[in-house]
Structures are given as structure tokens and as C-alpha cells.
Design an enzyme around this catalytic site. Structure first.
Site, PDB file in Angstrom:
ATOM      1  N   ASP A 294     -36.451  51.176   8.815  1.00 30.30           N
ATOM      2  CA  ASP A 294     -35.891  50.292   9.826  1.00 30.30           C
ATOM      3  C   ASP A 294     -34.823  51.091  10.591  1.00 30.30           C
ATOM      4  O   ASP A 294     -34.496  52.229  10.251  1.00 30.30           O
ATOM      5  CB  ASP A 294     -35.329  49.008   9.200  1.00 30.30           C
ATOM      6  CG  ASP A 294     -35.264  47.876  10.229  1.00 30.30           C
ATOM      7  OD1 ASP A 294     -35.310  48.163  11.444  1.00 30.30           O
ATOM      8  OD2 ASP A 294     -35.160  46.701   9.829  1.00 30.30           O
TER       9      ASP A 294
HETATM   10  C1  BGC Z   1     -34.987  45.266  12.930  1.00 32.98           C
HETATM   11  C2  BGC Z   1     -36.491  45.471  12.916  1.00 32.98           C
HETATM   12  C3  BGC Z   1     -36.943  45.998  14.249  1.00 32.98           C
HETATM   13  C4  BGC Z   1     -36.212  47.290  14.545  1.00 32.98           C
HETATM   14  C5  BGC Z   1     -36.649  47.951  15.829  1.00 32.98           C
HETATM   15  C6  BGC Z   1     -34.241  46.476  13.461  1.00 32.98           C
HETATM   16  O1  BGC Z   1     -32.919  46.176  13.675  1.00 32.98           O
HETATM   17  O2  BGC Z   1     -34.558  44.958  11.633  1.00 32.98           O
HETATM   18  O3  BGC Z   1     -37.113  44.260  12.618  1.00 32.98           O
HETATM   19  O4  BGC Z   1     -38.332  46.175  14.247  1.00 32.98           O
HETATM   20  O5  BGC Z   1     -34.830  46.997  14.628  1.00 32.98           O
HETATM   21  O6  BGC Z   1     -36.248  47.267  16.926  1.00 32.98           O
END
Ligand code: BGC
Length: 768
Positions: A294
Site C-alpha cells: 500500500d
Molecule cells: C489506500 C489504498 C489505495 C492506495 C493508492 C492508499 O492510501 O489505502 O486503498 O489503493 O492508497 O491510492
């Protein structure tokens, strides 16, 4: 973004043609395909330097849409020198083509980039938030929404979507409950499968297919106290039984990629958790794709307390993480770690191979510009057909929570007071995670009502209240410019306008609840009431004694005890998406009879949280009503306000007793359980008939019941239908203390009903 090259480039990187093969040769063809892919990737990797291999593991965002607190710098140079494997946060044919050009024209080996985005509940045409989509109990519609999203995304340069989010959540304080399918592992697994199939189709090489990224692996929804990014700690049995099934279902459906979660699993952050990313995901479940972290999750392992960036990056790679999102820990430290023998060349090669394989499976080596199609972009984006599908799908997501004396549907005549901060509002129609969604193109409730009833209904509008008057809360909600629009008038003036509108009208329609930024990532709430300013308005209006309908916007279950007592009808519309107003008006005025059912329990009070239907019995079970020395509260009942599976209709359904074809079974025999459902009301309607099973005596304490199936049926007034469920021992299985998935002989109770708390049952004895 600077313009780099405009001409279209056909790159000759060993294209392979896939011939059509008869069905019975599919397996053989898959093997040949794998062999071709292996040969191709091996050949390519033999030409790659160590830096280029590490570059493939680096995912950057260029900040067109920022979903975290860091944005990468020097992206153009890094693409040219092969230090970037993928880009996210950018979409559109022109922009993505310019960036892809740099990779395929200016980097040494011309390896195409993969383009990702948070396409969560639609790309341009926005569908209801996932929690709302799950309330449809219709896998066909859920799959269709993913297909439309993929079609729009593949016109705009994208080939990878960070969806589905399959985290089980039982705590509505957690704002991300809005992004998942609720609290049930079996139901969540059905949704996970439908979404993966919708995105990826039968082959990721297809023009309309994108690769799914299943997230957040794992257990993210179990955050303590519902507080975002908080610690998760649970027993292995609970993981396997209640939280892991949807991820596993996504693997079985062929998901191409996974995203590691921010939280710890068994004390070790998921992003560096070898048991999770390798032993469970790959060895036990057979996952073949790649795992991305993530957003800056590798770097955050330092804050979890496991060491500096070099240490945690090495831990992540060794654990089985293949791609590093935004943080550049891999890019900056893996080479050193290799020199210091903290990681091996094989570990880098393995991760690089997985990323290249994904690009191969997407057909990017055949055509790096595959999804950059200006004609398709123009044709698909918010097309009439996509919007019509959204209107249809959205209606199915609404849940009728209350409807006294047939207050709904409203008649297409007379007058309504249309009040509330969400009544004449575009901004809040789409909900969380709508990166490429344009709220300006959404249909407001006011517009939708006018579209459906024209001039036949007189609308007396007043905003009535701001979404909230709490200045600190407003500041937090306004994290992007203009996220909260406020009326500068004093609260009592707004209120008076609503009361005046109501006095002139036959019925009050109050459109209230949560605005867009009240749920989603980093949006935990300790109080899940409708904000006070809006509640004050409802209280004033209820004093008038006119019928009052609440149209409720919410990204999570809310505590609605006051509303349940005082409103005549409550229609839960979640955050409905682009076609919000049209779909709402279709339902309010009876053109469609609502049939959605809750997939997350609505508590009476935050004090009951976590609250979910498939809880354990305990040694001193609650038996209803107050009682000393039982598992209950002094000040509130254990029962939720609205249970899992709950949802009313404009018509009524009667359930017969449950009949079973046998009461004693052995081994692999099959049980049939039947119920007859009759439409006893005045309207044609759909009903979700739900099957639960309980296992009263086992080697471990089991949940009081578990959802094992459902059927959505449609009945004309007065009509009856026999609904049959086929039950096999597979549905009796659970994880025992050895984590063995099996069933144990004994009594089983089969329950069938309209929601988890209202069922009829029959007992059977099943021997091994
Ligand atoms: C979130 C994810 C997301 C990623 C990319 C993160 O902060 O937890 O769900 O896909 O950002 O945007």
C-alpha cells in the site's frame, strides 16, 4: 504533464499471437501459454541489469490524483533509466500515452509501464459505494459494474485497478467499511469473485479487461476501536473463519495482483509478513500474481518499529512483496542490501519476474498502448448506456429501513417539502474514492425528482441545515478544496426555511446524513449519529405531525434510534453515484420497489460495537431482555437496530415453515431445504431469501449462525414460490483448532428467512 512525443509507436518486442482453441484444449493451451511467457520473461530478464530489475519493483505516482502524503519526484528521468515499473494516479489517453512513450522509446529495454488507478466503484460513471453495491445481493449487477468500470478505464490508458477491497469489517466507526462488502465472509467471497471476474474477464489480454488488485491483504478491517491504520490482532481461527475467505475467493477467481495492508498481522506488519505473503498467499492458496505494497507502507514499517528503511525494504522483499508503492525503499536500498548479503539475487529476480509476467498477461509487450484509445475514451466515458446501467444498478442498492403505513411510495401528485443539505447537492452524490468521477455530472435528488414527476408534484425546497455546524469537523472534512459547501445563514434561519417549506407541503422528504468525506480512508468517527445540525432539523420537522421520509446518505451503518422512532419512512441510499437523483426518484415514487438488504449490522449505539450477526454464543448467552449475570448491557439491549440481511419492500412477504427432504443424513448425502414465500402485499417485488446454518455442538465454540446461501426472487402480488436450497457437507465445514477445514457430525440447524434475525428453522442430524 509535459508533452513528450505525439506520434504513435509500434514497438517490436516479440509479439505473440493467441490462436483460438477448442474448449477441451484449454488446459493444454494454458500450459503452452505459460511456457511462452516463461521463455519471453526469461529472455528479457537475461538482458536486464540489476538496477533495471529493481526498477520494475518501483511504483510511482505523479500526483494527478494524490491519495497519500508523498508524491514522487524525478519521474521522467527515472522512467528513462529504467527505474520505474509502473505509474498510478494518472489517466486519460493523451497523458498515459506520453508517459508510456518515455518508457518504450527512451528506456534501454523499452519495457512498458503498467498504469494503475483507484477505480473502486466505477471509473467515470460512478456506481454506489461498495457497501451499497453489496446491498444489491446481485452478483450479476456487481459484475456488470466492474465490467463497465473496466471498459471506461481501458479507454483511458489504464490496465490495473486497485480494487476490489474485500476487507471484512464489523466496526462502523471505521470509515473504510464503506469500501467493502460488509461483515460476512461467505457473502464477501461471492462479491470478491464477481468483481475479479468483472474486471479481468476471461483474459487480461482482452481490450476491455484490467487487472484487479485485491486489497488490503490482510485483515485491515479488524482495526482496533475502528480507528484508521490501527493495530489488528486476532486468533488464527478467527482469521481463517471470518476474515480470510474473501481474499482466498479472489485468488481462486484468478486475481492478478494483491495489495498488502498497513496493519500488523500476528504482530508483524503485513507488508513484511512472510507467513502472510508467502506461506499463506502463495504456498497454501497458490496465488501466482504479484503483491504491491500500500501507499508508502514499506517505509511505514519503520514506524511500526522494525528498523530503518534499508532493513524494512529487505524484510519486505524477503517476505514476498514484489512492488513498492511510492516510498522508493526498494529503489534506494535493495542494491546495498544485496551487496551486504541481506537479500539474494534470486529474491530480486523472483519479484521482477512476477511484475513482468503481469505485464505479459496484460498483453503490454504485444502492445504497450493497448488501453490508450482516444476513440474508445470518447465513446465510453459516461456514455448513455453506462449511465442507464448505473441508474438501474443503483436502484437495487437501496435499503428500505422503515416504512410505516405505506408512507412510501409517494404519489405522483400534491406537494413535497424537499429539505436537507443533500437534497439539492451534486458534490456528495458520488461518495468516497471517485478519483476520475466528476461530481458536477451527477444527478441531484432535486433534479431526479423533477425528471421522474415533472410538474405533477410541487416541490418546496429548503436546505434546512448545513451538513454540520461543528467547525473542527468541517476543517477535517474539507481536506480538498470545497469538499463541504456551507450556507452562511445562521442555523435557526435555515431551520425556519425548512419548517416553512414543510408547512406548505403534504409530505416531508428530508435528504440527510453523511457527506462525501465523512467516510472512506482516514475517516473514522467515534460518533456515528447523523450530525447534530441535521438532527435538529429533523426534530423540528417531526413536531409538525406531517409524514416524514428520510432519504439517508451514509458510508457506514449509522446509529438511527431517534430517526427510527420518529420518521415514517427511511430509505438508505448510501452514496449512490452519478445517477443518484434519478435512481432515488424512481424508488421514492414507486417506479421501482426497493429490495436491497444490509450487509453490515446497524447498531443502536456505538457502545455495542463491534456488533455482527455471526457472533459466538458465550457461556452466558443473552436471551432477550435484561438479566443479571448474562452477557448483556445494563443500559441497552444486545439486539441491533437493523440486523444483517435486513431490508423492507413496498410489498410484504410471508415465509412458510422450513421443510427438509430428510432429517437424518450420512456422509456426502445432499440435503434439500424448502420454504414457500408468498407476496402478501399490493406490489410486485423482489425478495432475498437467505439461508443460514448453525452447528450447536462442535469441538470449538461456533458462531450462532452463518450465511450459506441466498436466492433473489421476484413475485407478483398474491404469487407464491417454493425456494429450494441444496446443502452439502461442504457448507458445514469450519476451521478447527488445528486449522483443519472440515465438518463434524451431529445436529445442524437450517434457518431460512428474510434477514438474519427473522428465520424459520429445521434441525437435521448428519453422521460422517
Ligand atoms: C489506500 C489504498 C489505495 C492506495 C493508492 C492508499 O492510501 O489505502 O486503498 O489503493 O492508497 O491510492
Amino acid at each position: 504533464m509535459k508533452k513528450y512525443f505525439s506520434s504513435r509507436l509500434v514497438i517490436a518486442v516479440m509479439p505473440f499471437c493467441v490462436a483460438l482453441t477448442p474448449f477441451n484444449k484449454v488446459l493444454a493451451q494454458a500450459k503452452t501459454e505459460d511456457a511462452k511467457m516463461n521463455a519471453y520473461v526469461k529472455g528479457l530478464m537475461s538482458k536486464m541489469t540489476l538496477d533495471e530489475k529493481i526498477g520494475q519493483l518501483n511504483l510511482v505516482t505523479i500526483g494527478a490524483a494524490t491519495t497519500g502524503s508523498v508524491v514522487n519526484k524525478g519521474v521522467e528521468e527515472n522512467i528513462k533509466n529504467g527505474s520505474i515499473g509502473g505509474v498510478f494516479g494518472v489517466w486519460g489517453t493523451t497523458q498515459t500515452r506520453q508517459i508510456q512513450d518515455i518508457a518504450v522509446k527512451n528506456s534501454r529495454l523499452h519495457i512498458p509501464l503498467i498504469f494503475g488507478l483507484d477505480v473502486i466503484h466505477g471509473h467515470r460513471t460512478i456506481f454506489p459505494i461498495p457497501l451499497g453495491m453489496s446491498a444489491t445481493w446481485d452478483m450479476g449487477l456487481i459484475k456488470q459494474s466492474a465490467q463497465i468500470a473496466a471498459k471506461e478505464a481501458t479507454g483511458e490508458g489504464l490496465n490495473w485497478v486497485f480494487s476490489p477491497m474485500v476487507d471484512i469489517a464489523r466496526d462502523p466507526r471505521w470509515g473504510r467499511i464503506s469500501e467493502g462488502s460488509g461483515e460476512d465472509p461467505w457473502y464477501g467471497s461471492q462479491v470478491a469473485k464477481a468483481m475479479v471476474q468483472g474486471y479481468q474477464g476471461t483474459s487480461m489480454k482482452d481490450a476491455d479487461a484490467v487487472m484487479a488488485c485485491v486489497k488490503h491483504f490482510a485483515l485491515y478491517g479488524g482495526a482496533e476501536a475502528g480507528r484508521e491504520y490501527n493495530t489488528v490482532d486476532m486468533s488464527r481461527i478467527k482469521m481463517y473463519q471470518d476474515y480470510l475467505p474473501p481474499y482466498k475467493a479472489a485468488v481462486d477467481a484468478g486475481a492478478g495482483s494483491f495489495m498488502s495492508s498497513f496493519n500488523t498481522v500476528d504482530g508483524v506488519p503485513a507488508t513484511v509478513n512472510q507467513w502472510l505473503l508467502t506461506d499463506l498467499l502463495r504456498k497454501q492458496w497458490g496465488f501466482k500474481g504479484f503483491v504491491v505494497s500500500d501507499y508508502t507502507a514499506v517505509n511505514e514499517v519503520t514506524d511500526h518499529g522494525l528498523g530503518d528503511l534499508q532493513t524494512v525494504s529487505a524484510l519486505a522483499l524477503k517476505a514476498g512483496l514484489d512492488m513498492d508503492m511510492v516510498g522508493e525503499g526498494f529503489l534506494k536500498t535493495l542494491k546495498n542490501s544485496l551487496t551486504q548479503k541481506k537479500i539474494t539475487q534470486q529474491e530480486i529476480d523472483l519479484a521482477c519476474r512476477r511484475v513482468l509476467e503481469a505485464k505479459y498477461k496484460l498483453g503490454l509487450f504485444d502492445n504497450p498502448y493497448k488501453s490508450m484509445d482516444a476513440d474508445k475514451e470518447a465513446k465510453e466515458e459516461l456514455s448513455t448506456a453506462n449511465r442507464a446501467a448505473a441508474r438501474e444498478i443503483t436502484k437495487h442498492s437501496f435499503v428500505l429501513l422503515k416504512n410505516d403505513n405505506q408512507t412510501l411510495p409517494l404519489k405522483k401528485g400534491g406537494s413535497i417539502a424537499l429539505v436537507g443539505p443533500l437534497a439539492d447537492n451534486h458534490r456528495d452524490m458520488l461518495g468516497t474514492w471517485v478519483i476520475a468521477g466528476e461530481w458536477q455530472k451527477s444527478v441531484s435528488v432535486m433534479e431526479g425528482i423533477k425528471n421522474v414527476v415533472g410538474n405533477n408534484v410541487a416541490i418546496n425546497y429548503a436546505m434546512g441545515a448545513n451538513i454540520t455546524e461543528d467547525s473542527l469537523f468541517i476543517k477535517r472534512l474539507n481536506f480538498g478544496p470545497g469538499m463541504v459547501s456551507l450556507d452562511a445563514k445562521p442555523a435557526n434561519e435555515l431551520l425556519k426555511e425548512a419548517v416553512d417549506a414543510a408547512k406548505k407541503s403534504d409530505v416531508i422528504v428530508a435528504v440527510v446524513g453523511e457527506s462525501q468525506s465523512m467516510s472512506g480512508e482516514s475517516s473514522s468517527r467515534s460518533d456515528i449519529d447523523i450530525p447534530e445540525s441535521q438532527k435538529n432539523m429533523l426534530k423540528e420537522l417531526s413536531k409538525l405531525g406531517k409524514p416524514m421520509v428520510i432519504v439517508l446518505f451514509n458510508g457506514r451503518p449509522l446509529t438511527l434510534t431517534w430517526e427510527d422512532k420518529h420518521a415514517n419512512a427511511i430509505l438508505d441510499v448510501w452514496a449512490p453515484g452519478t445517477e443518484a437523483g434519478n435512481a432515488i426518484a424512481d424508488v421514492l415514487f414507486g417506479d421501482y420497489n426497493p429490495a436491497g438488504k444490509l450487509t453490515a449490522t446497524f447498531p443502536r449505539s456505538v457502545g455495542q460495537i463491534p456488533i455482527y450477526y455471526n457472533h459466538k454464543n458465550t457461556g452466558r448467552p443473552y436471551k432477550g431482555g435484561p438479566s443479571k449475570f448474562r452477557s448483556n448491557y445494563l443500559d441497552i439491549s444486545n439486539d441491533p437496530l437493523y440486523p444483517f440481511g435486513y431490508g423492507l419492500s413496498y410489498t410484504t412477504f410471508n415465509y412458510s415453515a422450513v421443510s427438509v427432504n430428510k432429517t437424518k443424513l450420512k456422509g456426502n448425502e445432499t440435503l434439500t431445504a424448502n420454504v414457500t414465500v408468498t407476496n402478501t402485499g399490493k406490489y410486485a417485488g423482489e425478495e432475498v431469501v437467505q439461508l443460514y446454518i448453525s452447528d450447536p455442538v462442535a469441538s470449538i465454540s461456533r458462531s450462532v449462525k452463518e450465511l450459506k446461501g441466498y436466492q433473489k426472487i421476484s413475485l407478483q402480488p398474491g404469487a407464491s414460490k417454493q425456494v429450494s436450497f441444496t446443502i452439502t457437507p461442504e457448507q458445514l465445514k469450519f476451521y478447527n483448532t488445528q486449522l483443519k477445514y472440515d465438518w463434524e457430525p451431529g445436529e445442524f440447524v437450517v434457518e431460512i428467512g428474510t434477514n438474519s434475525a427473522d428465520t424459520h428453522n429445521a434441525s437435521v442430524w448428519w453422521a460422517k
